[in-house]
Motif scaffolding. Structure first.
Motif, PDB file in Angstrom:
ATOM      1  N   VAL A  11       0.874  -1.370  -0.127  1.00  0.00           N
ATOM      2  CA  VAL A  11       0.125  -0.023   0.071  1.00  0.00           C
ATOM      3  C   VAL A  11       0.832   1.323  -0.021  1.00  0.00           C
ATOM      4  O   VAL A  11       1.774   1.422   1.074  1.00  0.00           O
ATOM      5  CB  VAL A  11      -0.947   0.038   1.320  1.00  0.00           C
ATOM      6  CG1 VAL A  11      -1.712   1.243   1.326  1.00  0.00           C
ATOM      7  CG2 VAL A  11      -1.907  -1.026   1.341  1.00  0.00           C
ATOM      8  N   ARG A  12       0.667   2.068  -0.785  1.00  0.00           N
ATOM      9  CA  ARG A  12       1.441   3.282  -1.024  1.00  0.00           C
ATOM     10  C   ARG A  12       0.507   4.464  -0.444  1.00  0.00           C
ATOM     11  O   ARG A  12      -0.618   4.927  -0.806  1.00  0.00           O
ATOM     12  CB  ARG A  12       1.630   3.647  -2.566  1.00  0.00           C
ATOM     13  CG  ARG A  12       2.288   5.047  -2.672  1.00  0.00           C
ATOM     14  CD  ARG A  12       2.552   5.189  -4.376  1.00  0.00           C
ATOM     15  NE  ARG A  12       3.108   6.479  -4.476  1.00  0.00           N
ATOM     16  CZ  ARG A  12       2.761   7.853  -4.375  1.00  0.00           C
ATOM     17  NH1 ARG A  12       1.581   7.896  -4.163  1.00  0.00           N
ATOM     18  NH2 ARG A  12       3.415   8.672  -4.744  1.00  0.00           N
ATOM     19  N   ILE A  13       0.929   5.050   0.561  1.00  0.00           N
ATOM     20  CA  ILE A  13       0.353   6.078   1.248  1.00  0.00           C
ATOM     21  C   ILE A  13       1.310   7.680   0.987  1.00  0.00           C
ATOM     22  O   ILE A  13       2.248   7.814   1.215  1.00  0.00           O
ATOM     23  CB  ILE A  13       0.714   6.212   2.878  1.00  0.00           C
ATOM     24  CG1 ILE A  13       0.022   5.005   3.203  1.00  0.00           C
ATOM     25  CG2 ILE A  13      -0.007   7.503   3.408  1.00  0.00           C
ATOM     26  CD1 ILE A  13      -1.391   4.634   3.050  1.00  0.00           C
ATOM     27  N   ALA A  14       0.337   8.352   0.202  1.00  0.00           N
ATOM     28  CA  ALA A  14       0.976   9.754  -0.399  1.00  0.00           C
ATOM     29  C   ALA A  14       1.329  10.629   0.916  1.00  0.00           C
ATOM     30  O   ALA A  14       0.813  10.554   1.977  1.00  0.00           O
ATOM     31  CB  ALA A  14      -0.053  10.401  -1.204  1.00  0.00           C
ATOM     32  N   PRO A  15       2.221  11.846   0.887  1.00  0.00           N
ATOM     33  CA  PRO A  15       2.738  12.397   1.819  1.00  0.00           C
ATOM     34  C   PRO A  15       1.751  13.457   2.389  1.00  0.00           C
ATOM     35  O   PRO A  15       1.594  13.440   3.547  1.00  0.00           O
ATOM     36  CB  PRO A  15       3.757  13.269   0.992  1.00  0.00           C
ATOM     37  CG  PRO A  15       4.284  12.386  -0.134  1.00  0.00           C
ATOM     38  CD  PRO A  15       3.203  11.516  -0.468  1.00  0.00           C
ATOM     39  N   ASP A  16       0.614  13.643   1.463  1.00  0.00           N
ATOM     40  CA  ASP A  16      -0.483  14.374   2.199  1.00  0.00           C
ATOM     41  C   ASP A  16      -1.381  13.764   3.120  1.00  0.00           C
ATOM     42  O   ASP A  16      -2.221  14.244   3.762  1.00  0.00           O
ATOM     43  CB  ASP A  16      -1.202  15.310   1.168  1.00  0.00           C
ATOM     44  CG  ASP A  16      -1.925  14.159   0.109  1.00  0.00           C
ATOM     45  OD1 ASP A  16      -1.390  12.876   0.245  1.00  0.00           O
ATOM     46  OD2 ASP A  16      -2.759  14.499  -0.614  1.00  0.00           O
ATOM     47  N   HIS A  17      -1.056  12.524   3.365  1.00  0.00           N
ATOM     48  CA  HIS A  17      -2.019  11.594   4.232  1.00  0.00           C
ATOM     49  C   HIS A  17      -1.059  11.274   5.434  1.00  0.00           C
ATOM     50  O   HIS A  17      -1.515  10.421   6.384  1.00  0.00           O
ATOM     51  CB  HIS A  17      -2.370  10.162   3.558  1.00  0.00           C
ATOM     52  CG  HIS A  17      -3.663  10.722   2.719  1.00  0.00           C
ATOM     53  ND1 HIS A  17      -3.585   9.877   1.513  1.00  0.00           N
ATOM     54  CD2 HIS A  17      -4.302  11.671   2.574  1.00  0.00           C
ATOM     55  CE1 HIS A  17      -4.781  10.140   0.978  1.00  0.00           C
ATOM     56  NE2 HIS A  17      -5.107  11.461   1.419  1.00  0.00           N
ATOM     57  N   PHE A  18       0.176  11.691   5.740  1.00  0.00           N
ATOM     58  CA  PHE A  18       0.941  11.561   6.712  1.00  0.00           C
ATOM     59  C   PHE A  18       0.471  12.078   8.013  1.00  0.00           C
ATOM     60  O   PHE A  18       0.908  11.676   9.101  1.00  0.00           O
ATOM     61  CB  PHE A  18       2.485  12.075   6.490  1.00  0.00           C
ATOM     62  CG  PHE A  18       3.351  11.284   5.342  1.00  0.00           C
ATOM     63  CD1 PHE A  18       2.949  10.176   4.921  1.00  0.00           C
ATOM     64  CD2 PHE A  18       4.486  11.736   5.313  1.00  0.00           C
ATOM     65  CE1 PHE A  18       3.351   9.316   3.942  1.00  0.00           C
ATOM     66  CE2 PHE A  18       5.221  10.963   4.124  1.00  0.00           C
ATOM     67  CZ  PHE A  18       4.887   9.682   3.591  1.00  0.00           C
ATOM     68  N   ASN A  19      -0.330  12.833   7.984  1.00  0.00           N
ATOM     69  CA  ASN A  19      -1.159  13.373   9.257  1.00  0.00           C
ATOM     70  C   ASN A  19      -1.906  12.534   9.807  1.00  0.00           C
ATOM     71  O   ASN A  19      -2.396  12.619  11.050  1.00  0.00           O
ATOM     72  CB  ASN A  19      -1.839  14.624   9.019  1.00  0.00           C
ATOM     73  CG  ASN A  19      -2.878  14.782   7.946  1.00  0.00           C
ATOM     74  OD1 ASN A  19      -2.581  13.889   6.979  1.00  0.00           O
ATOM     75  ND2 ASN A  19      -4.106  15.197   8.365  1.00  0.00           N
ATOM     76  N   LEU A  20      -2.358  11.222   9.078  1.00  0.00           N
ATOM     77  CA  LEU A  20      -3.198  10.267   9.761  1.00  0.00           C
ATOM     78  C   LEU A  20      -2.419   9.249  10.153  1.00  0.00           C
ATOM     79  O   LEU A  20      -1.213   8.961  10.086  1.00  0.00           O
ATOM     80  CB  LEU A  20      -4.048   9.851   8.567  1.00  0.00           C
ATOM     81  CG  LEU A  20      -4.904  10.763   7.791  1.00  0.00           C
ATOM     82  CD1 LEU A  20      -5.677  10.029   6.547  1.00  0.00           C
ATOM     83  CD2 LEU A  20      -6.159  11.439   8.593  1.00  0.00           C
ATOM     84  N   LYS A  21      -3.057   8.600  11.215  1.00  0.00           N
ATOM     85  CA  LYS A  21      -2.441   7.238  11.773  1.00  0.00           C
ATOM     86  C   LYS A  21      -2.260   6.437  10.795  1.00  0.00           C
ATOM     87  O   LYS A  21      -2.988   6.232   9.742  1.00  0.00           O
ATOM     88  CB  LYS A  21      -3.311   6.843  12.641  1.00  0.00           C
ATOM     89  CG  LYS A  21      -3.526   7.626  14.020  1.00  0.00           C
ATOM     90  CD  LYS A  21      -4.199   6.673  15.166  1.00  0.00           C
ATOM     91  CE  LYS A  21      -4.342   7.561  16.322  1.00  0.00           C
ATOM     92  NZ  LYS A  21      -5.027   6.702  17.481  1.00  0.00           N
ATOM     93  N   LEU A  22      -1.137   5.499  10.647  1.00  0.00           N
ATOM     94  CA  LEU A  22      -0.694   4.593   9.546  1.00  0.00           C
ATOM     95  C   LEU A  22      -1.888   3.648   9.370  1.00  0.00           C
ATOM     96  O   LEU A  22      -2.242   3.437   8.132  1.00  0.00           O
ATOM     97  CB  LEU A  22       0.618   4.001   9.931  1.00  0.00           C
ATOM     98  CG  LEU A  22       0.998   2.960   8.772  1.00  0.00           C
ATOM     99  CD1 LEU A  22       1.066   3.365   7.375  1.00  0.00           C
ATOM    100  CD2 LEU A  22       1.932   2.255   9.243  1.00  0.00           C
ATOM    101  N   ILE A  23      -2.562   3.050  10.384  1.00  0.00           N
ATOM    102  CA  ILE A  23      -3.619   2.255  10.176  1.00  0.00           C
ATOM    103  C   ILE A  23      -4.834   2.759   9.499  1.00  0.00           C
ATOM    104  O   ILE A  23      -5.491   2.344   8.391  1.00  0.00           O
ATOM    105  CB  ILE A  23      -3.956   1.382  11.163  1.00  0.00           C
ATOM    106  CG1 ILE A  23      -4.911  -0.136  10.989  1.00  0.00           C
ATOM    107  CG2 ILE A  23      -4.679   2.448  12.442  1.00  0.00           C
ATOM    108  CD1 ILE A  23      -4.728  -0.995  12.331  1.00  0.00           C
ATOM    109  N   ASP A  24      -5.087   3.796   9.773  1.00  0.00           N
ATOM    110  CA  ASP A  24      -6.445   4.608   9.184  1.00  0.00           C
ATOM    111  C   ASP A  24      -6.101   4.870   7.618  1.00  0.00           C
ATOM    112  O   ASP A  24      -6.846   4.730   6.976  1.00  0.00           O
ATOM    113  CB  ASP A  24      -6.622   5.951  10.093  1.00  0.00           C
ATOM    114  CG  ASP A  24      -7.040   5.635  11.279  1.00  0.00           C
ATOM    115  OD1 ASP A  24      -7.541   4.196  11.533  1.00  0.00           O
ATOM    116  OD2 ASP A  24      -7.105   6.453  12.211  1.00  0.00           O
TER     117      ASP A  24
END
Length: 245
Positions: A11-24
Motif C-alpha cells: 500500500v502506497r501512502i501519499a505524503p499529504d496523508h502522513f498526518n493520519l495514523k498509519l492504520i487509518d
C-alpha cells in the motif's frame, strides 16, 4: 453468499496523508483501491473486514510516499455454486433473463435454464412460461421486469479485463489518426467484457417468479393454514448470511 478473502498488497501512502495514523491511512487506501471492484477468481469486493498485519514502511528513492506491505481480510461477494438466491428481473432478451441483486447486476438465467416450455414474447420483451393445465391447455406466466425471482447459482464466469499491450505509436497523419481512433472506439465498444458474471437456473420446482408460487399456494390452501412455515432462502440455501472463511 459473502466470504472473507485474505489478501496481501503493498500500500502506497501519499505524503499529504502522513498526518493520519498509519492504520487509518492504510484502511482508506485499501478501500479506495478495492471497494466495488472485481478481483479475478476472487469476487466482487464489498468492504474491508480487518487488517491482519502491517510490515515496516519504506520510502523509495525519488518517491516521497511510504510503502507498506499489508495482510488483510476483505468481505467479498461470491456465492457458492448451488446457492439459492432471490433477485429482481432487470430485463429480458433472447439470450435469457437478466437479474439484479441491487448491488450486482451481472446475473443471467439462460434460455436453456428456464422452465420448459418457455417462449420469448417480442411484443412484451419478456419470457413466458407456458404452464400446462390439467385439461391439456396452457396458461401463460410472464417474467416481467421488476418481479422478484428465485434462482439457483449454477456457474460463475471471470474475465480478464486488464489492458493487453501498449497503445500504438502516433506516427500517422491527422486524418489517419482520426480514422484509427474512431475504429478503435468502435472495436472497444464491441469488446467490452464483464469481469464477473453469474449464471443461474430456475428450471426446478419452487424456483422462478415468486408470484407464481404465491398464487399456487393460495389456490392449494385457500384458508391460509400453511402460510406460517415458509422459509426465507434469500441469502442462500442454508439460510446463512454470515461471512465465512
Amino acid at each position: 453468499m459473502f466470504v472473507l478473502a485474505e489478501l496481501k498488497d503493498n500500500v502506497r501512502i501519499a505524503p499529504d496523508h502522513f498526518n493520519l495514523k498509519l492504520i487509518d491511512a492504510v484502511r482508506d487506501e485499501i478501500d479506495r483501491k478495492l471497494a466495488n471492484k472485481v478481483l479475478l477468481n476472487v469476487g466482487l469486493c464489498i468492504a474491508l473486514k480487518e487488517i491482519v498485519s502491517l510490515k515496516d514502511s519504506t520510502i523509495l528513492p525519488g518517491d516521497g510516499a511510504s510503502h507498506t506491505e499489508v495482510l488483510f481480510r476483505y468481505v467479498v461477494f461470491r456465492p457458492r455454486l448451488g446457492t439459492i438466491m432471490t433477485g429482481k428481473i432487470r430485463n429480458c432478451s433472447r439470450e435469457g433473463v437478466h437479474v439484479t441483486l441491487g448491488f450486482f447486476d451481472d446475473i443471467l438465467i439462460p434460455q436453456a435454464a428456464l422452465q420448459h416450455p418457455s417462449r420469448f414474447d417480442e411484443a412484451e420483451q419478456a419470457w413466458v412460461w407456458e404452464y400446462p393445465l390439467e385439461d391439456g391447455a396452457k396458461h401463460d406466466l410472464f417474467m416481467d421486469v421488476g418481479e422478484p425471482i428465485k434462482f439457483r447459482v449454477t456457474r460463475e464466469i471471470f474475465e480478464e479485463t486488464s489492458p493487453i499491450g501498449p497503445p500504438k505509436a502516433e506516427n500517422q497523419t491527422a486524418q489517419n489518426a482520426s480514422t484509427s481512433a474512431a475504429a478503435a472506439a468502435a472495436a472497444g465498444a464491441q469488446e467490452v467484457k464483464t469481469p464477473y458474471k453469474i449464471i443461474g437456473a430456475i428450471n426446478e420446482s419452487g424456483l422462478g417468479v415468486l408470484s407464481w408460487w404465491d398464487q399456487q399456494n393460495k389456490e392449494d390452501d385457500p384458508e391460509g393454514k400453511k402460510g406460517d412455515d415458509t422459509t426465507d432462502y434469500e441469502n442462500d440455501e442454508d439460510g446463512e448470511g454470515a461471512c465465512e472463511e
